[in-house]
Scaffold this active site. Structure first.
Site, PDB file in Angstrom:
ATOM      1  N   LYS A   1       0.833  -1.201   0.000  1.00 15.55           N
ATOM      2  CA  LYS A   1       0.000   0.000   0.000  1.00 15.55           C
ATOM      3  C   LYS A   1       0.867   1.251   0.000  1.00 15.55           C
ATOM      4  O   LYS A   1       0.668   2.174  -0.793  1.00 15.55           O
ATOM      5  CB  LYS A   1      -0.916  -0.016   1.223  1.00 15.55           C
ATOM      6  CG  LYS A   1      -1.924   1.115   1.256  1.00 15.55           C
ATOM      7  CD  LYS A   1      -2.839   0.996   2.482  1.00 15.55           C
ATOM      8  CE  LYS A   1      -3.685  -0.256   2.413  1.00 15.55           C
ATOM      9  NZ  LYS A   1      -4.564  -0.409   3.582  1.00 15.55           N
TER      10      LYS A   1
ATOM     11  N   ARG B   1      -3.320   3.222   8.612  1.00 11.33           N
ATOM     12  CA  ARG B   1      -3.645   1.960   7.948  1.00 11.33           C
ATOM     13  C   ARG B   1      -2.434   1.039   7.882  1.00 11.33           C
ATOM     14  O   ARG B   1      -1.309   1.504   7.737  1.00 11.33           O
ATOM     15  CB  ARG B   1      -4.134   2.201   6.508  1.00 11.33           C
ATOM     16  CG  ARG B   1      -5.370   3.055   6.363  1.00 11.33           C
ATOM     17  CD  ARG B   1      -5.620   3.352   4.887  1.00 11.33           C
ATOM     18  NE  ARG B   1      -6.718   4.271   4.659  1.00 11.33           N
ATOM     19  CZ  ARG B   1      -7.958   3.891   4.332  1.00 11.33           C
ATOM     20  NH1 ARG B   1      -8.232   2.615   4.210  1.00 11.33           N
ATOM     21  NH2 ARG B   1      -8.898   4.783   4.138  1.00 11.33           N
TER      22      ARG B   1
ATOM     23  N   GLY C   1      -8.173  -6.751   4.635  1.00 10.65           N
ATOM     24  CA  GLY C   1      -9.004  -6.864   5.825  1.00 10.65           C
ATOM     25  C   GLY C   1      -8.397  -7.633   6.980  1.00 10.65           C
ATOM     26  O   GLY C   1      -9.010  -7.764   8.036  1.00 10.65           O
TER      27      GLY C   1
ATOM     28  N   MET D   1      -5.557  -6.988   8.714  1.00 12.02           N
ATOM     29  CA  MET D   1      -4.956  -6.164   9.768  1.00 12.02           C
ATOM     30  C   MET D   1      -5.817  -4.924   9.982  1.00 12.02           C
ATOM     31  O   MET D   1      -6.879  -4.787   9.408  1.00 12.02           O
ATOM     32  CB  MET D   1      -3.508  -5.840   9.411  1.00 12.02           C
ATOM     33  CG  MET D   1      -2.610  -7.062   9.449  1.00 12.02           C
ATOM     34  SD  MET D   1      -0.929  -6.719   8.939  1.00 12.02           S
ATOM     35  CE  MET D   1      -1.115  -6.389   7.201  1.00 12.02           C
TER      36      MET D   1
ATOM     37  N   ARG E   1      -3.735  -1.514  -5.925  1.00 13.61           N
ATOM     38  CA  ARG E   1      -2.995  -2.759  -5.738  1.00 13.61           C
ATOM     39  C   ARG E   1      -3.400  -3.709  -6.850  1.00 13.61           C
ATOM     40  O   ARG E   1      -4.455  -3.528  -7.479  1.00 13.61           O
ATOM     41  CB  ARG E   1      -3.298  -3.384  -4.371  1.00 13.61           C
ATOM     42  CG  ARG E   1      -4.757  -3.738  -4.146  1.00 13.61           C
ATOM     43  CD  ARG E   1      -5.025  -4.144  -2.712  1.00 13.61           C
ATOM     44  NE  ARG E   1      -6.452  -4.325  -2.461  1.00 13.61           N
ATOM     45  CZ  ARG E   1      -6.991  -4.407  -1.253  1.00 13.61           C
ATOM     46  NH1 ARG E   1      -6.230  -4.330  -0.188  1.00 13.61           N
ATOM     47  NH2 ARG E   1      -8.287  -4.568  -1.108  1.00 13.61           N
TER      48      ARG E   1
ATOM     49  N   HIS F   1     -16.205  -8.029   1.732  1.00  9.24           N
ATOM     50  CA  HIS F   1     -15.159  -8.921   2.254  1.00  9.24           C
ATOM     51  C   HIS F   1     -15.350 -10.348   1.745  1.00  9.24           C
ATOM     52  O   HIS F   1     -14.416 -10.994   1.270  1.00  9.24           O
ATOM     53  CB  HIS F   1     -15.191  -8.907   3.791  1.00  9.24           C
ATOM     54  CG  HIS F   1     -14.194  -9.827   4.419  1.00  9.24           C
ATOM     55  ND1 HIS F   1     -14.505 -11.118   4.796  1.00  9.24           N
ATOM     56  CD2 HIS F   1     -12.883  -9.664   4.688  1.00  9.24           C
ATOM     57  CE1 HIS F   1     -13.430 -11.692   5.301  1.00  9.24           C
ATOM     58  NE2 HIS F   1     -12.435 -10.827   5.258  1.00  9.24           N
TER      59      HIS F   1
ATOM     60  N   ARG G   1       1.055 -47.538  -9.473  1.00  8.31           N
ATOM     61  CA  ARG G   1       1.145 -48.375  -8.260  1.00  8.31           C
ATOM     62  C   ARG G   1       0.376 -49.670  -8.475  1.00  8.31           C
ATOM     63  O   ARG G   1      -0.853 -49.659  -8.535  1.00  8.31           O
ATOM     64  CB  ARG G   1       0.591 -47.592  -7.064  1.00  8.31           C
ATOM     65  CG  ARG G   1       1.446 -46.386  -6.687  1.00  8.31           C
ATOM     66  CD  ARG G   1       0.675 -45.347  -5.891  1.00  8.31           C
ATOM     67  NE  ARG G   1      -0.260 -44.648  -6.760  1.00  8.31           N
ATOM     68  CZ  ARG G   1      -0.566 -43.353  -6.653  1.00  8.31           C
ATOM     69  NH1 ARG G   1      -0.009 -42.623  -5.721  1.00  8.31           N
ATOM     70  NH2 ARG G   1      -1.428 -42.801  -7.471  1.00  8.31           N
TER      71      ARG G   1
ATOM     72  N   GLU H   1      13.684 -43.424  -1.564  1.00 11.70           N
ATOM     73  CA  GLU H   1      12.740 -43.017  -0.515  1.00 11.70           C
ATOM     74  C   GLU H   1      13.270 -43.297   0.888  1.00 11.70           C
ATOM     75  O   GLU H   1      12.524 -43.188   1.875  1.00 11.70           O
ATOM     76  CB  GLU H   1      11.382 -43.712  -0.738  1.00 11.70           C
ATOM     77  CG  GLU H   1      11.492 -45.191  -1.029  1.00 11.70           C
ATOM     78  CD  GLU H   1      10.218 -45.783  -1.613  1.00 11.70           C
ATOM     79  OE1 GLU H   1       9.122 -45.262  -1.315  1.00 11.70           O
ATOM     80  OE2 GLU H   1      10.316 -46.767  -2.362  1.00 11.70           O
TER      81      GLU H   1
ATOM     82  N   SER I   1      13.632 -42.380  -9.197  1.00 12.24           N
ATOM     83  CA  SER I   1      12.472 -41.534  -8.939  1.00 12.24           C
ATOM     84  C   SER I   1      12.403 -41.317  -7.433  1.00 12.24           C
ATOM     85  O   SER I   1      12.350 -42.282  -6.666  1.00 12.24           O
ATOM     86  CB  SER I   1      11.184 -42.201  -9.432  1.00 12.24           C
ATOM     87  OG  SER I   1      10.082 -41.350  -9.209  1.00 12.24           O
TER      88      SER I   1
ATOM     89  N   GLY J   1      10.778 -40.830  -4.196  1.00  9.22           N
ATOM     90  CA  GLY J   1       9.471 -40.987  -3.551  1.00  9.22           C
ATOM     91  C   GLY J   1       9.432 -40.085  -2.328  1.00  9.22           C
ATOM     92  O   GLY J   1       9.693 -40.526  -1.208  1.00  9.22           O
ATOM     93  N   THR J   2       9.120 -38.819  -2.547  1.00  4.95           N
ATOM     94  CA  THR J   2       9.295 -37.832  -1.478  1.00  4.95           C
ATOM     95  C   THR J   2       8.296 -37.984  -0.333  1.00  4.95           C
ATOM     96  O   THR J   2       8.535 -37.455   0.755  1.00  4.95           O
ATOM     97  CB  THR J   2       9.230 -36.403  -2.039  1.00  4.95           C
ATOM     98  OG1 THR J   2       8.044 -36.259  -2.840  1.00  4.95           O
ATOM     99  CG2 THR J   2      10.462 -36.108  -2.892  1.00  4.95           C
ATOM    100  N   ASN J   3       7.177 -38.688  -0.550  1.00  4.89           N
ATOM    101  CA  ASN J   3       6.269 -38.932   0.575  1.00  4.89           C
ATOM    102  C   ASN J   3       6.982 -39.761   1.649  1.00  4.89           C
ATOM    103  O   ASN J   3       7.051 -39.378   2.817  1.00  4.89           O
ATOM    104  CB  ASN J   3       5.005 -39.659   0.100  1.00  4.89           C
ATOM    105  CG  ASN J   3       4.181 -38.828  -0.868  1.00  4.89           C
ATOM    106  OD1 ASN J   3       4.362 -37.618  -0.966  1.00  4.89           O
ATOM    107  ND2 ASN J   3       3.291 -39.478  -1.585  1.00  4.89           N
ATOM    108  N   ASP J   4       7.506 -40.918   1.240  1.00  3.62           N
ATOM    109  CA  ASP J   4       8.201 -41.778   2.203  1.00  3.62           C
ATOM    110  C   ASP J   4       9.558 -41.211   2.597  1.00  3.62           C
ATOM    111  O   ASP J   4      10.006 -41.376   3.736  1.00  3.62           O
ATOM    112  CB  ASP J   4       8.374 -43.190   1.629  1.00  3.62           C
ATOM    113  CG  ASP J   4       7.132 -44.050   1.852  1.00  3.62           C
ATOM    114  OD1 ASP J   4       6.186 -43.551   2.487  1.00  3.62           O
ATOM    115  OD2 ASP J   4       7.113 -45.207   1.394  1.00  3.62           O
TER     116      ASP J   4
ATOM    117  N   CYS K   1       8.156 -38.576  -7.760  1.00  5.00           N
ATOM    118  CA  CYS K   1       6.811 -39.125  -7.957  1.00  5.00           C
ATOM    119  C   CYS K   1       5.934 -39.016  -6.717  1.00  5.00           C
ATOM    120  O   CYS K   1       4.852 -39.581  -6.675  1.00  5.00           O
ATOM    121  CB  CYS K   1       6.880 -40.582  -8.423  1.00  5.00           C
ATOM    122  SG  CYS K   1       7.664 -41.683  -7.246  1.00  5.00           S
TER     123      CYS K   1
ATOM    124  N   TYR L   1      12.105 -34.655 -14.499  1.00  2.00           N
ATOM    125  CA  TYR L   1      10.643 -34.546 -14.520  1.00  2.00           C
ATOM    126  C   TYR L   1      10.080 -34.606 -13.106  1.00  2.00           C
ATOM    127  O   TYR L   1      10.759 -35.007 -12.159  1.00  2.00           O
ATOM    128  CB  TYR L   1      10.013 -35.657 -15.374  1.00  2.00           C
ATOM    129  CG  TYR L   1      10.173 -37.046 -14.794  1.00  2.00           C
ATOM    130  CD1 TYR L   1       9.252 -37.568 -13.885  1.00  2.00           C
ATOM    131  CD2 TYR L   1      11.244 -37.855 -15.171  1.00  2.00           C
ATOM    132  CE1 TYR L   1       9.410 -38.833 -13.352  1.00  2.00           C
ATOM    133  CE2 TYR L   1      11.410 -39.132 -14.645  1.00  2.00           C
ATOM    134  CZ  TYR L   1      10.480 -39.607 -13.732  1.00  2.00           C
ATOM    135  OH  TYR L   1      10.640 -40.865 -13.196  1.00  2.00           O
TER     136      TYR L   1
END
Length: 888
Positions: A23, A93, A102, A104, A337, A453, A559, A751, A770, A772-775, A838, A858
């Site tokens: 702002k 402000r 809205g 703050m 803005r 709002h 899978r 993984e 590959s 396996g970023t979850n595990d 993956c 990838y």
């Protein structure tokens, strides 16, 4: 000299957003452009941070700088704060680097007291206006600075209207407003034990502190967490001369957008009110007029305003959201803005601006938030559905939603987090409702306009919103609303359509929206920029085709265990697990082989010409057997009810097998490659099914599918060496039997931390990795995802122990370092090794950008996140170029 904390509007520019907030920086920019902006100064974000670090105390020198700039403002306006003859009034402000509408606090009309209000009345020749401004100031000061419940003031106004026998606030006389001022002061004294401060400089100091402290209020923290905004940025404070839109019929206030924020059409869009202040517009207290109506009511102002709108859009090369006030026929711009917009509008605006020559294709790609594309994939009402609409409101944010009606934000948040689909129904929302809006499927309000709002926040979140449905009579206490004799109670199902404003009782069938040409243009431009490939995680031909429609360039994770859970296969899988000899196990596997072959044929056919990575069986075998506790209960029931001995014996055998396979921590137990090494015949069957399917597709389509076989959960190079040997011999035998030659790749998932740390050794036996970023996240952090997300992880996020959920956005400093290390180790040994991700991180924009930065080939994600990944991958390239330019 010490740190400079305060800047006059003439000293800043839009490039100073981190220091002056969005702002403040834009007020400075507009001042320098010659746009009519009320005079003022900005207190920097650095001052806010220093204030917090000092235990909520002004840093050295700030008070003196504020006094110096206030004196300059008084000199420039020829008015004095608190002067009983010619008072200067200011607004105070907030204004963070990133727009947080809205969230703050703001204080208006600051500088009024029992003496200066008389000067304001004399100066304007309008006693009613002066005392209305005074009561507004005390009300806002009480709510924002002294944290008094705003409803107490509203109740006092209602009581004063009743006493005066009038219906609307503007019908109150000067004497009524004097009484209200006295009532408000007494409320303040009763609620806080302190009198209203008459000293304007004390008012200013308290208001600045309140705005600083509002950076940490719950709704601001919730908003930042939802939009991934850092808590460390702080807010600037803008102190600006007040101008008044409530000085008669030649005054007014409003909000203008340079384009339609719902559709993206290039048209005059906005609301305004004659004889009103800004909060009257956004609060929905009075019915607003369309901005185009101003052309007839105030033609000269309208012409000037549209000229300003065009100038700002051309200058910023963006769709601008502009707040303005008209005081006695003179236009003032209070803020500009980049406007919040729907996904459909964002994409259309970006494409249109390219066609208009205003921006380049690269800039268009950079302007669209990848997460917004998800909004274009949200459901809409089925055009063939039959329904009766209950009522209609404003079509404030497009898309349709079905859910249970709830009447407060807390209930919406609680039920939404529990998995319930809810529609938040309110008279009008306020910033305090942010947590409920985040969890609700959509929002319905009985008041408020297109820039209220609820409308602005819903559009930004991509949630459907119907606003200003004024036929709805809400009874919050009874938790219900009525429309022409129809009552909707909490828990009743509603459907809202934010595209046309319809409100419907009951559930209406929804259909997914179609992807239009603007969407296609943006992602195709992105494809021309990105270097990172985008694949999909898909286990069925249907998912594969949907992903391909969204632009997936192959399957990065198929899978196979999901195929084993089908109703017709589970008995055979259990037969295989219960087998006591290899021969018995192979007999069961022989029954599964043609089923698996059929699965793979369908996927290969759907992904014709594109690579398909198939992961061999990963989960522990007990997951395919009945629950052990339930088995014991069933056995006991059979014994007590006289069940047959054969049935009991069969159940007991299964229970014994389940018991033998049970593990304390199966996620780290006998699964993945550990299964394949102990029971190689399982993997052998799957590999044979894959290659037989590939042969079949080659015969059918004329060319072979691109087959990639992935071994899960490898931690040792020797594990992969053994299973690669098994895979290659099985593939070669299947191809020899068919008398054909098909190329294929064999790789593994990374993984486990050990796999990342020894990636160079493992790469000796892999054609690809590959991640396996979850595990990998679970094993690196020692978090069980199911337990963590339901328990301590939420607390960690709320308390700021960690800033992001590591299962949503990759943990760059921990998991990311392992990925980076594995990339360097494997490429150091085998430069051409193919590397991908993956886990679901593959569809999260920040994680996609990380994958680009470490040089992966990838990412792979669920079908509906493919467009997001395509766009994020292109933006990674553009951000990289920007960094190069900035350091050149």
């Amino acid at each position: 000299m010490g740190t400079k904390y305060v800047y006059d509007f003439s000293e800043g520019s839009r490039d100073m957003k981190p220091l002056l907030g969005g702002k403040g920086a834009n007020l400075c920019e507009m001042t320098n452009l010659g746009i009519p902006v009320p005079s003022g100064f900005v207190i920097s974000t650095e001052a806010c941070i220093a204030y917090g670090n000092a235990g909520n105390k002004f840093p050295d020198g700030l008070q003196e700088e504020v006094a110096e700039h206030l004196a300059a403002l008084e000199s420039g306006t020829e008015k004095t704060l608190g002067d009983p003859e010619n008072p200067l009034l200011v607004s105070v402000r907030s204004g963070a680097m990133f727009s947080m509408p809205g969230m703050m606090d703001t204080v208006l009309n600051l500088g009024l007291n029992d003496e200066s209000v008389k000067g304001l009345a004399k100066m304007t020749n309008d006693e009613r206006f002066a005392y209305d401004a005074y009561r507004r100031f005390i009300q806002m000061f009480g709510k924002v600075v002294k944290e008094v419940d705003g409803q107490v003031f509203e109740d006092a106004i209602t009581a004063q209207r009743a006493k005066a026998g009038v219906e609307f606030d503007h019908e109150l006389t000067p004497d009524d407003l004097r009484e209200l001022v006295a009532d408000f002061k007494q409320i303040l004294k009763d609620k806080t034990g302190e009198s209203f401060p008459e000293d304007p400089r004390e008012q200013l100091e308290m208001a600045i502190k309140a705005v600083f402290q509002s950076w940490g209020n719950p709704r601001a923290v919730t908003y930042r967490r939802h939009y991934n905004i850092s808590d460390d940025l702080g807010t600037a404070v803008n102190v600006q001369q007040m101008v008044f839109g409530n000085m008669g019929d030649d005054s007014g206030t409003g909000v203008a957008f340079t384009r339609n924020p719902s559709t993206g059409e290039k048209e005059i869009f906005g609301d305004y009110l004659i004889n009103a202040q800004g909060e009257d517009v956004v609060a929905g207290i009075r019915k607003t007029s369309k901005l185009m109506d101003m052309k007839d009511e105030m033609p000269a102002v309208f012409e000037e305003l549209t000229g300003v709108m065009n100038k700002l859009e051309q200058h910023y090369r963006e769709m601008e959201d502009i707040e303005f006030t008209i005081e006695k026929g003179k236009l003032f711009v209070l803020q500009t803005r980049d406007g919040k917009r729907t996904a459909a509008a964002a994409v259309k605006i970006a494409v249109d601006m390219v066609e208009e020559g205003l921006i380049s294709k690269e800039e268009a790609v950079a302007k669209v938030d990848p997460s917004q594309l998800d909004q274009l994939l949200h459901p809409m009402i089925d055009p063939n559905a039959d329904f009766d609409e209950l009522t209609t409101g404003l079509n404030a944010s497009p898309g349709a939603a079905v859910g249970k009606a709830v009447f407060d934000a807390d209930t919406a948040a609680e039920q939404g987090k529990a998995g319930e689909a809810v529609i938040l129904v309110r008279w009008e929302t306020s910033p305090d409702d942010i947590h409920g809006l985040i969890e609700a499927q959509g929002v319905l309000t009985s008041h408020g306009g297109m820039t209220s709002h609820a409308a602005v926040v819903a559009r930004g979140m991509g949630k459907p919103a119907v606003c200003g449905a004024d036929q709805i009579n809400i009874d919050e206490e009874a938790r219900q609303f009525t429309v022409d004799g129809t009552t909707v109670r909490e828990g009743d199902i509603l459907t809202i359509n934010g595209t046309d404003g319809k409100v419907i009782v009951g559930a209406v069938d929804l259909v997914p929206p179609q992807i239009n040409e603007n969407f296609q243009a943006i992602v195709e431009w992105a494809d021309g920029i990105r270097r990172l490939g985008v694949r999909t995680n898909a286990d069925t031909p249907e998912d594969s085709l949907k992903a391909r429609e969204f632009g997936a360039e192959g399957i990065g994770l198929c899978r196979t265990e999901h195929m084993f859970m089908a109703e017709d296969r589970l008995p055979i899988v259990r037969e295989m697990i219960m087998a006591e000899t290899v021969e018995e196990r192979k007999a069961a596997l022989d029954k599964l082989l043609p089923m698996q072959k059929g699965d793979f044929e369908g996927i290969f056919e759907a992904m014709h010409g594109l690579p398909v990575t198939i992961r061999l069986l990963d989960p522990p075998l007990h997951e395919f057997l009945p629950d052990y506790s339930e088995l014991l209960v069933e056995i006991e029931r059979l014994k007590l009810s006289g069940g047959s001995a054969e049935e009991i014996d069969e159940k007991e055998k299964i229970a014994a097998r389940v018991r033998s396979l049970r593990e304390m921590n199966p996620m780290l137990g006998t699964r993945g490659c550990r299964l394949g090494i102990q029971w190689p015949e399982i993997y052998e069957m799957q590999v044979r099914a894959i290659m037989q399917a590939a042969v079949s597709i080659q015969e059918k389509q004329g060319d072979a599918p691109l087959v990639e076989i992935m071994i899960p959960l490898v931690g040792y190079a020797e594990e992969l060496r053994r299973l690669r040997e098994l895979t290659v011999s099985t593939c070669d035998q299947a191809l020899a039997d068919a008398g054909v030659q098909i190329d294929y790749l064999v790789g593994t998932m990374i993984e486990l931390p050990r796999a990342a740390l020894t990636a160079d050794e493992i790469s000796d036996h892999a054609d690809f990795f590959s991640f396996g970023t979850n595990d990998l996240t679970q094993t690196t952090l020692g978090f069980s995802r199911d337990d963590a997300e339901g328990k301590f992880l939420t607390y960690y996020l709320e308390e700021g122990v960690i800033k992001q959920n590591p299962f949503e956005t990759i943990d760059v400093d921990g998991v990311g370092k392992l990925v980076d290390m594995a990339v360097k180790l494997s490429r150091g040994k085998k430069p051409d090794i193919k590397l991908g991700v993956c886990g679901e991180h593959g569809g999260e924009p920040d994680s996609v950008k990380f994958c680009h930065s470490v040089g992966l080939n990838y990412v792979s994600c669920s079908p509906y996140r493919v467009p997001l990944a395509r766009l994020a991958a292109a933006q990674a390239v553009l951000e990289e170029k920007e960094m190069v330019y900035s350091t050149a």
